[in-house]
Scaffold this active site. Structure first.
Site, PDB file in Angstrom:
ATOM      1  N   GLY A 273      61.524  63.353  41.711  1.00 48.88           N
ATOM      2  CA  GLY A 273      62.617  62.870  42.530  1.00 48.88           C
ATOM      3  C   GLY A 273      62.129  61.812  43.495  1.00 48.88           C
ATOM      4  N   ALA A 274      60.962  62.069  44.111  1.00 48.87           N
ATOM      5  CA  ALA A 274      60.339  61.125  45.029  1.00 48.87           C
ATOM      6  C   ALA A 274      58.927  61.612  45.301  1.00 48.87           C
ATOM      7  CB  ALA A 274      61.131  61.020  46.330  1.00 48.87           C
ATOM      8  N   MET A 275      58.117  60.749  45.946  1.00 46.98           N
ATOM      9  CA  MET A 275      56.739  61.102  46.264  1.00 46.98           C
ATOM     10  C   MET A 275      56.378  60.538  47.624  1.00 46.98           C
ATOM     11  SD  MET A 275      53.990  62.637  45.456  1.00 46.98           S
ATOM     12  CE  MET A 275      52.432  62.674  46.350  1.00 46.98           C
ATOM     13  N   ASN A 277      54.003  59.207  49.310  1.00 45.48           N
ATOM     14  CA  ASN A 277      52.908  58.301  49.610  1.00 45.48           C
ATOM     15  C   ASN A 277      53.007  57.814  51.060  1.00 45.48           C
ATOM     16  OD1 ASN A 277      52.307  58.285  46.727  1.00 45.48           O
ATOM     17  ND2 ASN A 277      54.030  56.873  46.551  1.00 45.48           N
ATOM     18  N   HIS A 307      63.124  65.154  53.083  1.00 43.44           N
ATOM     19  CA  HIS A 307      61.985  65.917  52.566  1.00 43.44           C
ATOM     20  C   HIS A 307      60.730  65.054  52.590  1.00 43.44           C
ATOM     21  CE1 HIS A 307      60.221  68.865  49.512  1.00 43.44           C
ATOM     22  NE2 HIS A 307      59.417  67.817  49.382  1.00 43.44           N
ATOM     23  N   GLU A 308      60.824  63.853  52.023  1.00 45.69           N
ATOM     24  CA  GLU A 308      59.639  62.987  51.957  1.00 45.69           C
ATOM     25  C   GLU A 308      59.212  62.546  53.356  1.00 45.69           C
ATOM     26  OE1 GLU A 308      58.308  63.117  49.134  1.00 45.69           O
ATOM     27  OE2 GLU A 308      60.103  63.905  48.163  1.00 45.69           O
ATOM     28  N   HIS A 311      57.018  65.011  55.159  1.00 44.55           N
ATOM     29  CA  HIS A 311      55.641  65.056  54.664  1.00 44.55           C
ATOM     30  C   HIS A 311      54.707  64.142  55.452  1.00 44.55           C
ATOM     31  CE1 HIS A 311      55.526  67.678  51.241  1.00 44.55           C
ATOM     32  NE2 HIS A 311      56.463  67.045  50.568  1.00 44.55           N
ATOM     33  N   GLU A 330      55.056  71.652  50.206  1.00 43.80           N
ATOM     34  CA  GLU A 330      56.372  71.485  49.589  1.00 43.80           C
ATOM     35  C   GLU A 330      57.416  72.435  50.169  1.00 43.80           C
ATOM     36  OE1 GLU A 330      56.877  68.931  48.102  1.00 43.80           O
ATOM     37  OE2 GLU A 330      54.869  68.303  47.566  1.00 43.80           O
TER      38      GLU A 330
END
Length: 861
Positions: A273-275, A277, A307-308, A311, A330
């Site tokens: 869905g996404a990362m 980085n 969510h991303e 992080h 996560e």
């Protein structure tokens, strides 16, 4: 080439030997070939005299120099690792190699846009794929700064984790192919783990904004897409989400945003869905909305964005030492993004979505034979890949929600802030977090951690009540049971809701919040009350458990669920019904009645979409053969009627039409789909836009009603990357044995297929109302598994294992074939696990069908 499988013991030994690496990397991304040139210079300290290795997954190594001495590449490199012998206290390593672009979404992915011929590159380095691009100690606890110098076409945008520079003055030149090229020299990036390093390059369209940090900085923001998708970017939405989320997290954690910028890049053919980085988050292009989407889909995008963003603090600034704490990254992001969405964004029903979606997925995963503790034993990278699952994300988040209820939100946030401050820029463990939470809350969390995080399985909770002749409760208790093979009983903080039927509502008359522990917990607060029409265990969804309703409450739910006003309470009821169906405790017809009788009154978009998706699955997998045809037809008729009755232009109307395209099963349904497609049937307020047009075409193809010409016409109207994928799906969906077999073999054997193309074909192959068509390749499937796992990357191998298993074929013969293969193939463990999960779902479907066959007294209403 599959990457080498790094073990935890190897990583621990290397972390003992290697300290403080710093990388300088030069990449040449010019030319149209399948490879690129990579040069890595890494300086690091080490234990003098020790030996170790560095990963470099290459097509060819040209030069290796260690501390000024050239090494023979053939002697020290196997194409995935380079052995480093006799290290000094201070070391300098130089590696020059040729590496390969991928089309699998791993390493450095290369994509050519069919609309304009433009080339786009992006990296995906989780779990340990950075070594496909440069030489690197590829493990999370060897954090480093990464300095990139990148040569690429002069009209490209080139991004990384550090702020994007302009091309170097005087670097623009003309290549041997006649294209103008330039060089970008980045400043050293932040000290981070290799799996969250990013490189993005191509003629991306870009928008820029900013967000004010609590420490007074203006954080540059960027949104980037392919040029051909620029019209769908909605940068103002993406900026607003980040601005709101950044302010929320800085306040909640008491820690300023830890990096210098924040770009969000939509990239093609993405596996996730996404990362997250650092400063350069990559997103799946499915979150660019070419057509109208449901409110549920917009809600999901908001959650993913937040969510991303979370992080950046939890996972990036403070990172796990090893992948056994992957869940913490996560799960925390899933919980935090749900809290943020509920607090600062327009989607107020997000906790209901969490209850019905994330928690249900968690319980499903937790009942598979491959279930594992939230803190999983991760012996090697192969274990990590298959643990990106609903336990790592959804069960972990559910348990964190329980922990927040246990210690209190304020104490939880104080503890998290202290953890982020104490370990900023470094690595930490679960114990480090628990220490801070204990200090903030005053609660000892050792037993809580042992019971919730270090054991597997989901508990079942049910209320048992006794009444006298007048219906007054004389005794009440909560019974807790454990899953077979996982005997742990856990402490829970939960609420009981007592609901009574009124004139037009199920009204909550009493709410009791209590701690329970052990096999039985008495509830004296219920004694003396009139037995409620609905007694809801885990009202407000405070804990993680399976819930069973008593017979009176079940009947009330079936007859009156729309009258239950609170969306979280409705989600708990529907989650209980779905789980009971999957456990073959109720006939499928009861579940079908419950959904069809209530979904038309559901006010929450996400809940409506989930109910329709589960209705589709229940019809396809859980209905007994004896009434499958009639119930499927009646359910399709009912969903179409709901579409016709829905308010014009409403979210519900769109969802019911889309649901109908998935549930349609008869020739009459195909005719309705065709009439929507050609305009002879119109629903006021409903536009047949690009994506809905394809939904209709694919649905008709699966029913055998869509001709090749109809598919070709749809593609001519939408000859884009997505249009081509949807055409593949439509063609593979046709109910023809030759078509099905050919589609299966393409995915199984054609290594040139990209990840997205393989997925599209496999999705069409599985899309059928005639599952017997999937039987012919079952033997080939099992025969191919070991070679596929050995020869293909994890992404492609797991895609084949999961998507080419004929799961819609609910057959005892298929179950027997699967058991035979599993008995003969105990290894590799990740492959065995994935196949065993397919078997477990098949056996559930067989049991559900058998249960349904014992109750043939009704039809869907």
């Amino acid at each position: 080439m599959p990457a080498a499988d790094l073990t935890r013991l190897e990583a621990e030994e290397r972390a003992r030997v290697v300290r403080g690496p710093r990388y300088e990397i030069r990449l040449d991304l010019t030319g149209a070939g399948e490879t690129f040139r990579s040069e890595t210079r890494v300086v690091f300290d080490a234990e003098a005299g020790a030996s170790t290795f560095i990963e470099a997954c290459t097509t060819e190594v040209h030069e290796i120099t260690l501390n000024g001495s050239p090494l023979d590449p053939a002697a020290v490199s196997d194409g995935t690792r380079i052995r480093l012998l006799g290290l000094a206290a201070a070391n300098e390593l130089r590696v020059v190699s040729t590496a390969a672009y991928t089309n699998t979404g791993e390493g450095l992915h290369r994509f050519v846009d069919p609309v304009d011929g433009a080339t786009y590159l992006y990296t995906e380095f989780a779990v340990a794929e950075a070594n496909r691009v440069f030489a690197v100690f590829d493990q999370p606890d060897l954090k480093a700064s990464f300095t990139f110098t990148i040569t690429a076409p002069a009209d490209w945008t080139v991004l990384s984790n550090a702020s994007a520079p302009d091309p170097v003055d005087g670097s623009v030149s003309t290549s041997s192919l006649g294209e103008e090229i330039a060089t970008w020299s980045f400043d050293p990036g932040p000290v981070i783990s290799s799996y969250i390093v990013a490189i993005i390059a191509g003629p991306y369209a870009a928008w820029h904004g900013s967000a004010r940090s609590v420490d007074g900085r203006d954080i540059p923001l960027g949104v980037l897409t392919r040029a051909s998708l620029a019209q769908y970017a909605e940068p103002e939405v993406m900026f607003e989400l980040v601005q709101a989320g950044l302010a929320f997290y800085e306040t909640a954690f008491g820690v300023a945003y830890p990096y210098g910028k924040y770009d969000q890049i939509f990239v093609p053919e993405y596996n996730w869905g996404a990362m997250e980085n650092v400063g350069a988050v990559t997103f799946n292009e499915s979150y660019l909305f070419r057509s109208r989407v449901s409110d549920a889909r917009r809600e999901q995008r908001a959650i993913v964005v937040l969510h991303e963003l979370s992080h950046m603090w939890f996972g990036n600034s403070v990172t796990m030492k090893w992948w056994n704490d992957l869940w913490l990254n996560e799960s925390f992001a899933t919980w935090a993004s749900t809290l943020a969405t509920a607090t600062v964004i327009e989607f107020s029903g997000v906790w209901a979505t969490f209850a019905s979606d994330e928690k249900t997925h968690a319980a499903e995963q937790d009942q598979l034979p491959s279930t594992h503790p939230i803190v999983a034993e991760i012996a090697s990278l192969g274990d990590v890949e298959v643990n990106f699952d609903a336990i790592t994300y959804d069960k972990g988040a559910s348990v964190l929600k329980q922990l927040v209820a246990w210690v209190g939100l304020d104490a939880f946030q104080r503890g998290v802030g202290a953890y982020l401050t104490a370990h900023a820029g470094g690595n930490a463990t679960l114990r480090d977090l628990l220490d801070e939470l204990e200090t903030a809350s005053g609660r000892d969390l050792t037993r809580w951690s042992s019971l919730w995080l270090e054991t597997a399985g989901v508990n079942t909770l049910r209320a048992v009540i006794e009444t006298d002749d007048s219906g007054t409760i004389t005794a009440a208790r909560i019974e807790q049971s454990a899953a077979p093979g996982h005997p742990t009983l856990r402490p829970h903080r939960l609420a009981l809701g007592c609901y009574a039927l009124g004139d037009d509502a199920l009204e909550r008359t009493h709410r009791i919040e209590l701690d329970i522990d052990g096999a039985e917990t008495e509830v004296p607060e219920l004694v003396g009350l009139t037995r409620p029409d609905l007694l809801l265990v885990n009202d407000d969804d405070l804990t993680y458990a399976k819930v069973r309703l008593d017979p009176t409450s079940v009947q009330t739910a079936i007859d009156h669920l729309p009258e239950l006003s609170d969306p979280v309470s409705r989600a708990v009821v529907l989650g209980s019904a779905w789980d009971s169906l999957r456990d073959a405790e109720v006939p499928t017809l009861d579940f079908v009645r419950l959904v069809i009788g209530s979904v038309g009154h559901e006010s929450q978009s996400a809940a409506r979409g989930l109910a329709l998706a589960r209705l589709e699955f229940a019809i396809a997998r859980y209905l007994a053969d004896e009434h499958l045809t009639s119930v499927a037809a009646e359910a399709g008729d009912a969903v179409w009627a709901l579409a016709e009755l829905a308010e014009r232009g409403s979210d519900a109307q769109l969802q019911f039409v889309k649901g109908f395209t998935r549930i349609a099963s008869t020739a009459a349904h195909a005719d309705v789909l065709g009439s929507l497609l050609d305009g002879s049937i119109k629903l006021a307020g409903l536009e047949i836009d690009l994506d809905l047009h394809w939904d209709l075409v694919v649905a008709r193809a699966a029913l055998g009603a869509s001709s090749e010409a109809e598919i070709d016409a749809a593609l001519a109207h939408d000859d884009t990357a997505k249009g081509r994928l949807l055409a593949e799906t439509a063609r593979a969906a046709r109910p023809d044995q030759v078509v099905k077999d050919a589609a299966w073999r393409r995915v199984a054997t054609d290594a040139s297929l990209s990840n997205d193309r393989a997925r599209a074909i496999a999705d069409g192959w599985r899309r059928t109302t005639r599952p017997e068509l999937l039987q012919t390749t079952a033997t080939e499937y099992f025969d191919a598994l070991q070679d596929v796992w050995a020869d293909r990357s994890f992404t492609m191998a797991s895609l084949i294992v999961k998507r080419l298993y004929p799961a819609p074929l609910v057959s005892p013969d298929l179950a027997a074939m699967t058991r035979t293969w599993l008995a003969a193939n105990p290894a590799p463990a990740p492959l065995h696990r994935l196949v065993s999960e397919q078997l477990d779902e098949l056996e559930r479907a067989l049991a559900a069908q058998a249960r349904d066959a014992r109750d043939l007294t009704g039809t869907a209403q």
